[in-house]
Design an enzyme around this catalytic site. Structure first.
Site, PDB file in Angstrom:
ATOM      1  N   GLU A 134       0.992  -1.149  -0.154  1.00  0.00           N
ATOM      2  CA  GLU A 134      -0.050   0.082  -0.027  1.00  0.00           C
ATOM      3  C   GLU A 134       0.799   1.101   0.135  1.00  0.00           C
ATOM      4  OE1 GLU A 134      -3.231   0.568  -0.239  1.00  0.00           O
ATOM      5  OE2 GLU A 134      -4.005  -1.320  -0.071  1.00  0.00           O
ATOM      6  N   SER A 135       1.839   1.366   0.911  1.00  0.00           N
ATOM      7  CA  SER A 135       2.397   2.542   0.973  1.00  0.00           C
ATOM      8  C   SER A 135       4.099   2.652   1.222  1.00  0.00           C
ATOM      9  CB  SER A 135       2.007   3.404   2.646  1.00  0.00           C
ATOM     10  OG  SER A 135       2.639   2.556   3.368  1.00  0.00           O
TER      11      SER A 135
END
Length: 256
Positions: free
Chosen positions: A146-147
């Site tokens: 995700e990040s």
């Protein structure tokens, strides 16, 4: 037709169930995995109900690379059952080769899978895993995809923080500051716990819903056929295997 799907369809044809849905069992014994049309003696088996009208047959193996195996036939409780594990009384039914998702390269924007990272937010992941029962390696795989563990990350669609929570999801889980690593990881872990409960522990569907939303998974009766979501699921499953290995957890392999 991809061979994992072909094998799954063969199992579905052999499995008992209604016209609309059939059940295939994912059976684990030690660190070996098999697929079967009935629970196997001595294994921990999880039923996977698959809708006959699903857009695609799911990959129930996980990320195991390319391997060859055998589907066996035997009698159990007075009826013929089928399994990829060679249990006593089995005879060979067919040979197969499966290419499970390798995980990289992922689609543009997600980049390559990369090595496991155990240092970022270690205390927060451990606390969230303990509080929710969602294992640390799985939470790290989601955060990595995700990040890349960036607490200040904000996507063009408005997702924020380490776990890239959308504003409405953050509100649902009481996340006041989505850019706080601790709050984001806690909220993401609780969201993932609910997804795993909804999909009876099916990580593929949980990852797909985390990326594309529950509505999309419901609408397509499985992983939505979006290029981003398909690549995302492959990447998360590959990362999960890497984090399990990095954390000293035995990696699952196919039964023989």
């Amino acid at each position: 037709m991809p061979l994992p799907f072909l094998l799954c369809i063969v199992l579905l044809c052999l499995a008992s169930g209604s016209v609309q849905a059939r059940t295939v069992y994912r059976c684990v014994q030690g660190n070996t995995v098999s697929m079967a049309t009935a629970p196997e003696p001595g294994s921990r088996c999880t039923p996977k109900e698959i809708d006959d009208s699903a857009v695609q047959a799911p990959n129930l193996w996980g990320n195991m690379g390319v391997f060859s195996g055998t589907l066996y036939e035997r009698e159990q409780d007075g009826r013929l059952v089928y399994s990829t594990r060679n249990l006593p009384g089995s005879t060979v039914y067919l040979k197969f080769t499966v290419a499970t998702p390798p995980g990289e390269p992922a689609h543009e924007g997600l980049g390559r899978v990369g090595a496991a990272q155990l240092a970022p937010h270690a205390r927060q992941f451990k606390a969230a895993a303990k509080a929710t029962g969602v294992d640390d390696a799985w939470l790290r795989a989601i955060a990595h995809a995700e990040s890349n563990f960036d607490a200040a990350a904000v996507s063009p669609k408005g997702a924020q923080g380490v776990m890239q929570l959308m504003p409405e999801t953050a509100r649902d889980y009481g996340v006041v500051d989505p850019l706080s690593a601790a709050q984001s990881i806690d909220g993401g872990a609780r969201h993932m716990r609910e997804l795993l409960r909804r999909y009876n522990g099916d990580r593929v569907l949980a990852a797909a819903a985390y990326n594309a939303g529950i509505g999309a998974v419901t609408r397509y009766k499985g992983v939505p056929p979006y290029a981003e979501t398909l690549a995302y699921v492959d990447k998360v499953m590959a990362l999960y295997a890497r984090y399990r290995e990095a954390m000293g957890i035995r990696t699952e392999v196919p039964a023989r």
